[in-house]
Scaffold this motif. Structure first.
Motif, PDB file in Angstrom:
ATOM      1  N   MET A 153       0.829  -1.208   0.000  1.00 28.01           N
ATOM      2  CA  MET A 153       0.000   0.000   0.000  1.00 28.01           C
ATOM      3  C   MET A 153       0.863   1.257   0.000  1.00 28.01           C
ATOM      4  SD  MET A 153      -3.264   0.893  -0.008  1.00 28.01           S
ATOM      5  CE  MET A 153      -4.247  -0.370   0.773  1.00 28.01           C
ATOM      6  N   SER A 154       2.040   1.198   0.650  1.00 23.23           N
ATOM      7  CA  SER A 154       2.907   2.377   0.695  1.00 23.23           C
ATOM      8  C   SER A 154       3.374   2.758  -0.698  1.00 23.23           C
ATOM      9  CB  SER A 154       4.112   2.113   1.596  1.00 23.23           C
ATOM     10  OG  SER A 154       4.842   0.990   1.128  1.00 23.23           O
ATOM     11  N   GLU A 155       3.623   1.743  -1.551  1.00 21.61           N
ATOM     12  CA  GLU A 155       4.018   2.023  -2.925  1.00 21.61           C
ATOM     13  C   GLU A 155       2.901   2.763  -3.658  1.00 21.61           C
ATOM     14  OE1 GLU A 155       3.850  -0.085  -7.190  1.00 21.61           O
ATOM     15  OE2 GLU A 155       3.721  -1.355  -5.406  1.00 21.61           O
ATOM     16  N   LEU A 156       1.657   2.342  -3.431  1.00 22.02           N
ATOM     17  CA  LEU A 156       0.519   2.973  -4.102  1.00 22.02           C
ATOM     18  C   LEU A 156       0.310   4.395  -3.609  1.00 22.02           C
ATOM     19  CD1 LEU A 156      -2.058   0.058  -4.247  1.00 22.02           C
ATOM     20  CD2 LEU A 156      -0.497   0.833  -6.012  1.00 22.02           C
ATOM     21  N   ALA A 157       0.626   4.649  -2.360  1.00 22.13           N
ATOM     22  CA  ALA A 157       0.459   5.995  -1.818  1.00 22.13           C
ATOM     23  C   ALA A 157       1.350   6.990  -2.528  1.00 22.13           C
ATOM     24  CB  ALA A 157       0.754   5.992  -0.322  1.00 22.13           C
ATOM     25  N   GLU A 158       2.413   6.483  -3.150  1.00 25.10           N
ATOM     26  CA  GLU A 158       3.352   7.361  -3.846  1.00 25.10           C
ATOM     27  C   GLU A 158       3.028   7.523  -5.325  1.00 25.10           C
ATOM     28  OE1 GLU A 158       7.181   5.717  -3.108  1.00 25.10           O
ATOM     29  OE2 GLU A 158       7.081   6.009  -0.930  1.00 25.10           O
ATOM     30  N   LEU A 159       2.014   6.813  -5.810  1.00 25.99           N
ATOM     31  CA  LEU A 159       1.642   6.931  -7.216  1.00 25.99           C
ATOM     32  C   LEU A 159       1.076   8.311  -7.509  1.00 25.99           C
ATOM     33  CD1 LEU A 159      -0.184   3.557  -7.978  1.00 25.99           C
ATOM     34  CD2 LEU A 159       2.124   4.197  -8.654  1.00 25.99           C
ATOM     35  N   THR A 160       1.423   8.859  -8.670  1.00 22.83           N
ATOM     36  CA  THR A 160       0.778  10.087  -9.105  1.00 22.83           C
ATOM     37  C   THR A 160      -0.645   9.751  -9.548  1.00 22.83           C
ATOM     38  OG1 THR A 160       1.407   9.854 -11.436  1.00 22.83           O
ATOM     39  CG2 THR A 160       2.999  10.939  -9.952  1.00 22.83           C
ATOM     40  N   GLU A 161      -1.469  10.767  -9.702  1.00 23.77           N
ATOM     41  CA  GLU A 161      -2.839  10.531 -10.153  1.00 23.77           C
ATOM     42  C   GLU A 161      -2.854   9.877 -11.529  1.00 23.77           C
ATOM     43  OE1 GLU A 161      -6.772  12.989  -9.623  1.00 23.77           O
ATOM     44  OE2 GLU A 161      -5.579  13.860 -11.233  1.00 23.77           O
ATOM     45  N   VAL A 162      -1.965  10.318 -12.414  1.00 24.23           N
ATOM     46  CA  VAL A 162      -1.892   9.741 -13.755  1.00 24.23           C
ATOM     47  C   VAL A 162      -1.536   8.260 -13.678  1.00 24.23           C
ATOM     48  CG1 VAL A 162      -0.612   9.763 -15.931  1.00 24.23           C
ATOM     49  CG2 VAL A 162      -1.373  11.910 -14.920  1.00 24.23           C
ATOM     50  N   GLU A 163      -0.565   7.909 -12.837  1.00 23.80           N
ATOM     51  CA  GLU A 163      -0.164   6.508 -12.692  1.00 23.80           C
ATOM     52  C   GLU A 163      -1.300   5.673 -12.102  1.00 23.80           C
ATOM     53  OE1 GLU A 163       4.644   7.112 -11.958  1.00 23.80           O
ATOM     54  OE2 GLU A 163       3.243   7.232 -10.274  1.00 23.80           O
ATOM     55  N   LEU A 164      -2.011   6.233 -11.152  1.00 17.47           N
ATOM     56  CA  LEU A 164      -3.138   5.534 -10.545  1.00 17.47           C
ATOM     57  C   LEU A 164      -4.206   5.242 -11.589  1.00 17.47           C
ATOM     58  CD1 LEU A 164      -4.061   4.621  -7.667  1.00 17.47           C
ATOM     59  CD2 LEU A 164      -5.331   6.778  -7.558  1.00 17.47           C
ATOM     60  N   ILE A 165      -4.536   6.233 -12.388  1.00 11.76           N
ATOM     61  CA  ILE A 165      -5.557   6.056 -13.431  1.00 11.76           C
ATOM     62  C   ILE A 165      -5.093   5.030 -14.459  1.00 11.76           C
ATOM     63  CG2 ILE A 165      -6.728   7.210 -15.356  1.00 11.76           C
ATOM     64  CD1 ILE A 165      -6.858   9.715 -13.552  1.00 11.76           C
ATOM     65  N   GLU A 166      -3.814   5.045 -14.816  1.00  9.68           N
ATOM     66  CA  GLU A 166      -3.291   4.076 -15.782  1.00  9.68           C
ATOM     67  C   GLU A 166      -3.413   2.649 -15.251  1.00  9.68           C
ATOM     68  OE1 GLU A 166       0.681   5.366 -16.546  1.00  9.68           O
ATOM     69  OE2 GLU A 166       0.071   6.825 -18.095  1.00  9.68           O
ATOM     70  N   ARG A 167      -3.165   2.471 -13.961  1.00  8.16           N
ATOM     71  CA  ARG A 167      -3.282   1.133 -13.369  1.00  8.16           C
ATOM     72  C   ARG A 167      -4.740   0.664 -13.402  1.00  8.16           C
ATOM     73  NH1 ARG A 167       1.222   0.368  -9.533  1.00  8.16           N
ATOM     74  NH2 ARG A 167       0.057  -1.282  -8.463  1.00  8.16           N
ATOM     75  N   PHE A 168      -5.660   1.562 -13.071  1.00  5.86           N
ATOM     76  CA  PHE A 168      -7.076   1.197 -13.138  1.00  5.86           C
ATOM     77  C   PHE A 168      -7.507   0.928 -14.576  1.00  5.86           C
ATOM     78  CE2 PHE A 168      -7.845   3.003  -8.811  1.00  5.86           C
ATOM     79  CZ  PHE A 168      -8.613   1.964  -8.304  1.00  5.86           C
ATOM     80  N   ALA A 169      -6.994   1.698 -15.515  1.00  7.52           N
ATOM     81  CA  ALA A 169      -7.387   1.552 -16.922  1.00  7.52           C
ATOM     82  C   ALA A 169      -7.024   0.186 -17.476  1.00  7.52           C
ATOM     83  CB  ALA A 169      -6.741   2.653 -17.762  1.00  7.52           C
ATOM     84  N   ALA A 170      -6.019  -0.462 -16.885  1.00  9.11           N
ATOM     85  CA  ALA A 170      -5.582  -1.770 -17.360  1.00  9.11           C
ATOM     86  C   ALA A 170      -6.475  -2.905 -16.861  1.00  9.11           C
ATOM     87  CB  ALA A 170      -4.135  -2.023 -16.920  1.00  9.11           C
ATOM     88  N   LEU A 171      -7.430  -2.590 -15.998  1.00  7.38           N
ATOM     89  CA  LEU A 171      -8.279  -3.613 -15.381  1.00  7.38           C
ATOM     90  C   LEU A 171      -9.682  -3.629 -15.993  1.00  7.38           C
ATOM     91  CD1 LEU A 171      -7.398  -2.864 -11.659  1.00  7.38           C
ATOM     92  CD2 LEU A 171      -6.583  -4.807 -13.006  1.00  7.38           C
ATOM     93  N   PRO A 172     -10.330  -4.790 -16.062  1.00 13.45           N
ATOM     94  CA  PRO A 172     -11.745  -4.819 -16.426  1.00 13.45           C
ATOM     95  C   PRO A 172     -12.569  -4.095 -15.356  1.00 13.45           C
ATOM     96  CG  PRO A 172     -10.764  -7.017 -16.585  1.00 13.45           C
ATOM     97  CD  PRO A 172      -9.772  -6.141 -15.868  1.00 13.45           C
ATOM     98  N   VAL A 173     -13.577  -3.370 -15.789  1.00 10.47           N
ATOM     99  CA  VAL A 173     -14.434  -2.663 -14.842  1.00 10.47           C
ATOM    100  C   VAL A 173     -15.107  -3.641 -13.888  1.00 10.47           C
ATOM    101  CG1 VAL A 173     -16.494  -1.216 -14.629  1.00 10.47           C
ATOM    102  CG2 VAL A 173     -14.755  -0.661 -16.329  1.00 10.47           C
ATOM    103  N   ALA A 174     -15.395  -4.847 -14.355  1.00  6.42           N
ATOM    104  CA  ALA A 174     -16.019  -5.854 -13.488  1.00  6.42           C
ATOM    105  C   ALA A 174     -15.135  -6.175 -12.284  1.00  6.42           C
ATOM    106  CB  ALA A 174     -16.315  -7.126 -14.284  1.00  6.42           C
ATOM    107  N   ASN A 175     -13.829  -6.269 -12.502  1.00 10.95           N
ATOM    108  CA  ASN A 175     -12.922  -6.548 -11.385  1.00 10.95           C
ATOM    109  C   ASN A 175     -12.915  -5.401 -10.388  1.00 10.95           C
ATOM    110  OD1 ASN A 175     -10.382  -8.293 -13.371  1.00 10.95           O
ATOM    111  ND2 ASN A 175     -12.231  -9.079 -12.409  1.00 10.95           N
ATOM    112  N   VAL A 176     -12.991  -4.183 -10.884  1.00  8.21           N
ATOM    113  CA  VAL A 176     -13.027  -3.022  -9.992  1.00  8.21           C
ATOM    114  C   VAL A 176     -14.324  -3.020  -9.199  1.00  8.21           C
ATOM    115  CG1 VAL A 176     -12.939  -0.509  -9.850  1.00  8.21           C
ATOM    116  CG2 VAL A 176     -11.528  -1.717 -11.552  1.00  8.21           C
ATOM    117  N   GLY A 177     -15.435  -3.320  -9.859  1.00 12.50           N
ATOM    118  CA  GLY A 177     -16.708  -3.414  -9.153  1.00 12.50           C
ATOM    119  C   GLY A 177     -16.674  -4.473  -8.066  1.00 12.50           C
TER     120      GLY A 177
END
Length: 200
Positions: free
Chosen positions: A1-25
């Motif tokens: 989690m500490s690694e994720l806390a250091e992600l920029t907003e752009v990096e965070l969005i890119e990580r989410f973009a690589a996932l199916p929306v169903a998995n996020v749900g």
């Protein structure tokens, strides 16, 4: 989690973009998934959306609030519109989408109807809505921007993450994004392993 806390907003969005929306749900306990009546309006499959929410609430069939909000959009924004679930008028078409793209907007989610679906696909501009109609909108107001809006039974706050694909749309609360990303990536990894074990 500490690694994720250091992600920029752009990096965070890119990580989410690589996932199916169903998995996020699934990672949100099946909550914050937008009403299934709101789907990509592209005639073909393949629309993908990931960005930062800019919510606006408009009167049914009226797009004054959209016109007023577009000049304020920043790169990476997603315009999210509570259109009162009214489907008798299209709130946007390819011209409004083109102006939003010029601002850096990456897509729209509307609890309403739109038009010019073929043009939107050709522009590669993802739009998720309740449907399409050729009927144009009114432009009288009222509208409310800059605060949370309800879209497809989900409350969307400014800055929340908006994700869309061929299954539909999910909203990730910004304050929980890192926690949800960990769970969603784990879910995706587990399903990928299961597919390999099954043989597809």
């Amino acid at each position: 989690m500490s690694e994720l806390a250091e992600l920029t907003e752009v990096e965070l969005i890119e990580r989410f973009a690589a996932l199916p929306v169903a998995n996020v749900g699934d990672a949100m306990d099946r909550l914050n998934v937008v009403d299934s009546g709101i789907q990509s309006v592209w005639p073909s499959a393949g629309a993908k959306l990931a960005g930062r929410a800019v919510p606006v609430t408009v009167a049914g069939g009226d797009n004054l609030g959209i016109h007023e909000t577009i000049p304020t959009l920043q790169p990476g924004d997603v315009l999210v519109v509570n259109g009162q679930a009214a489907t008798h008028r299209a709130l946007i078409g390819e011209l409004i989408a083109g102006r939003a793209m010029a601002q850096g907007c990456v897509g729209f989610v509307l609890d309403a109807s739109v038009r010019d679906a073929v043009d939107l696909e050709q522009m590669r501009f993802p739009v998720f809505a309740r449907g399409t109609t050729p009927a144009g909108p009114y432009r009288n107001g009222p509208f409310v921007g800059g605060v949370a809006a309800a879209v497809g039974t989900v409350v969307v706050h400014p800055g929340d993450l908006v994700l869309g694909d061929d299954d539909g749309v999910a909203i990730v609360p910004r304050v929980r994004a890192a926690e949800i990303l960990v769970k969603a990536e784990a879910k995706h990894a587990a399903e990928t392993k299961q597919r390999a074990e099954i043989g597809f």
